[in-house]
Design a protein around this motif. Structure first.
Motif, PDB file in Angstrom:
ATOM      1  N   ILE A 155       0.857  -1.188   0.000  1.00 25.36           N
ATOM      2  CA  ILE A 155       0.000   0.000   0.000  1.00 25.36           C
ATOM      3  C   ILE A 155       0.890   1.234   0.000  1.00 25.36           C
ATOM      4  N   ALA A 175      -4.835  -1.963   5.468  1.00 26.38           N
ATOM      5  CA  ALA A 175      -3.554  -2.510   5.903  1.00 26.38           C
ATOM      6  C   ALA A 175      -3.749  -3.657   6.887  1.00 26.38           C
ATOM      7  N   VAL A 193       2.856  -0.963   4.473  1.00 31.94           N
ATOM      8  CA  VAL A 193       2.564   0.401   4.022  1.00 31.94           C
ATOM      9  C   VAL A 193       3.876   1.108   3.711  1.00 31.94           C
ATOM     10  N   GLU A 242       4.589  -2.242   9.034  1.00 36.09           N
ATOM     11  CA  GLU A 242       3.334  -2.938   9.288  1.00 36.09           C
ATOM     12  C   GLU A 242       2.432  -2.032  10.120  1.00 36.09           C
ATOM     13  N   ALA A 243       1.187  -1.881   9.688  1.00 42.46           N
ATOM     14  CA  ALA A 243       0.265  -1.008  10.407  1.00 42.46           C
ATOM     15  C   ALA A 243      -0.314  -1.679  11.648  1.00 42.46           C
ATOM     16  N   ILE A 254       0.043   4.608  12.070  1.00 42.83           N
ATOM     17  CA  ILE A 254       0.286   5.062  10.704  1.00 42.83           C
ATOM     18  C   ILE A 254       0.592   6.547  10.672  1.00 42.83           C
TER      19      ILE A 254
END
Length: 236
Positions: free
Chosen positions: A63, A157, A164, A199-200, A219
């Protein structure tokens, strides 16, 4: 898209009913065509300086979280990204020939006023197939400073598990062009800075409302830090 894609209690999983498969999957070949068109236009009209493109994973779902201060930000990222990118774009842009063109190059139409289940399903299917999804997490064009994020990015996510990659586009809105005021000056420099993937989620796999809220906060911290680093790198 509303602040939260689905309704749910803090302790319950946030989910959506299955969307009707009325829309066809976004075209990967079309997105590659769009990338090639973007390369020609962006480098032909302006002078992009791309930093950190190698940080985008070479395969698998990704993403791209892009700040948004000017209309050329999406096309610019499409043109300079190392992989074909499918952006979630407001449905108002899909009118007449432009709508057909956007669909042809693999872009996704989204209704920002409601939980657009068709767009959500398309985006999740795209990520499940290992594609690249582009999102403007602020939801609309503004200062481009990641100051206010909607929950859509966190939802995608956490649901997909895709990393991300923050992307900062800088210089696109500094000053208007002489010939076309709505565009940056021809041959002006526009910087695009890709950040480190992250990683979210928290690793637990939880998809509760609380987990999504925590992911959104995580995020925002990452994107804000990336923007500050991009400003240092570019001097903007």
């Amino acid at each position: 898209m509303r602040r939260h894609p689905g309704r749910g209690e803090a302790g319950g999983e946030v989910s959506l009913p299955s969307a009707r498969r009325e829309a066809s999957p976004p075209s990967e070949k079309g997105a590659e065509v769009g990338r090639r068109i973007g390369v020609g236009l962006m480098y032909g009209l302006w002078r992009p300086r791309v930093l950190g493109a190698w940080k985008v994973p070479a395969s698998g779902p990704v993403i791209l979280a892009v700040n948004h201060s000017h209309n050329i930000d999406g096309p610019m990222v499409m043109g300079v990204a190392p992989r074909p990118t499918h952006f979630l774009i407001k449905k108002e842009a899909f009118i007449g020939p432009l709508g057909a063109f956007l669909t042809g190059i693999g872009q996704l139409k989204v209704d920002r006023t409601a939980a657009d289940r068709a767009a959500i399903t398309q985006a999740l299917d795209l990520l499940a197939a290992g594609g690249v999804l582009g999102i403007f997490p602020e939801g609309t064009r503004g200062e481009g400073d990641f100051a206010s994020l909607r929950a859509g990015l966190a939802y995608f996510a956490v649901r997909s598990g895709a990393p991300v990659v923050p992307v900062a586009v800088m210089g696109s809105s500094e000053r208007p062009g002489r010939l076309i005021k709505a565009l940056p000056p021809v041959r002006s420099r526009v910087d695009v800075v890709f950040g480190d993937p992250f990683e979210a989620g928290d690793g637990s796999g939880r998809r509760t409302r609380r987990a999504l809220d925590e992911a959104t906060e995580r995020i925002q911290k990452q994107l804000t830090a990336h923007l500050e680093n991009a400003r240092r790198l570019t001097g903007r």
